[in-house]
Write an enzyme that holds these catalytic residues in place. Structure first.
Site, PDB file in Angstrom:
ATOM      1  N   ASN A  61      -8.705  -0.493   1.358  1.00 51.34           N
ATOM      2  CA  ASN A  61      -8.372   0.148   2.831  1.00 51.34           C
ATOM      3  C   ASN A  61      -9.486  -0.167   3.833  1.00 51.34           C
ATOM      4  OD1 ASN A  61     -10.416   1.806   1.185  1.00 51.34           O
ATOM      5  ND2 ASN A  61     -10.144   3.527   2.585  1.00 51.34           N
ATOM      6  N   CYS A  72      -3.894   1.187   4.330  1.00 48.57           N
ATOM      7  CA  CYS A  72      -4.448   1.285   2.840  1.00 48.57           C
ATOM      8  C   CYS A  72      -4.490   0.288   2.188  1.00 48.57           C
ATOM      9  CB  CYS A  72      -3.208   2.321   2.218  1.00 48.57           C
ATOM     10  SG  CYS A  72      -3.115   3.984   3.056  1.00 48.57           S
ATOM     11  N   GLU A  74      -3.415  -0.427  -0.784  1.00 49.71           N
ATOM     12  CA  GLU A  74      -2.029  -0.934  -1.464  1.00 49.71           C
ATOM     13  C   GLU A  74      -1.387  -1.914  -0.453  1.00 49.71           C
ATOM     14  OE1 GLU A  74      -2.687   3.359  -3.158  1.00 49.71           O
ATOM     15  OE2 GLU A  74      -3.200   2.134  -1.299  1.00 49.71           O
ATOM     16  N   CYS A 114       2.638   4.098   1.435  1.00 51.70           N
ATOM     17  CA  CYS A 114       2.490   3.038   0.301  1.00 51.70           C
ATOM     18  C   CYS A 114       3.392   2.937  -0.817  1.00 51.70           C
ATOM     19  CB  CYS A 114       1.113   2.911  -0.483  1.00 51.70           C
ATOM     20  SG  CYS A 114      -0.423   2.508   0.898  1.00 51.70           S
TER      21      CYS A 114
END
Length: 159
Positions: A61, A72, A74, A114
């Site tokens: 992140n 983020c 992901e 996400c």
């Protein structure tokens, strides 16, 4: 009126019960937390993606004083993978997080944004993405992102 239940299957493993490949992917996610820039929240998230060709792509992140400009872990990993190797489907994603006291006890789950991006990857490649969520008490394994977002919205909903 009709009523129905939605259920998901989540497996809970001790880290040492997992395959060496899964343990290595989780270790990559844990290592990626060190690359996080979390000057404001002090919440450091790392993600590691396993691509179909065996490559691993990590993300962390990245915060910004203008919070909507943050990204983020992901999505950072997914967008990097898609930018560099768009022909390679993602087979597994591992996610780990820590705060100023260390790695979290319970497995961390992705935020809603996400989850939607991860779901789009499944939809794009027409295959499930396995999800490994790390916590010091163990790892949750889900067989598909759809388990994280059961009433999902994908391209087919717009047709």
């Amino acid at each position: 009126m009709k009523e129905f239940d939605i259920s998901i299957k989540v497996k809970h493993y001790a880290l040492e019960e997992m395959s060496n490949a899964d343990q290595q992917l989780i270790e990559q996610a844990i290592e990626a937390t060190k690359n996080a820039y979390a000057n404001y929240s002090h919440f450091y998230v790392g993600a590691a993606l396993l691509l179909e060709n065996g490559d691993i792509v990590i993300g962390a992140n990245q915060e910004n004083a203008a919070f909507p400009s943050s990204l983020c872990a992901e999505r950072s990993a997914i967008f990097a993978a898609q930018s560099h190797q768009p022909a390679q489907p993602i087979t597994t994603i591992a996610i780990a997080a820590k705060n100023d006291r260390g790695l979290l006890e319970s497995p961390i789950t992705p935020c809603g944004a996400c989850r939607q991006v991860m779901l789009e990857i499944e939809d794009r490649y027409k295959r499930s993405v396995r999800v490994l969520l790390y916590g010091k008490v163990g790892v949750y394994e889900l067989q598909s992102v759809r388990d994280l977002l059961p009433l999902s919205f994908v391209d087919a909903n717009m047709k």
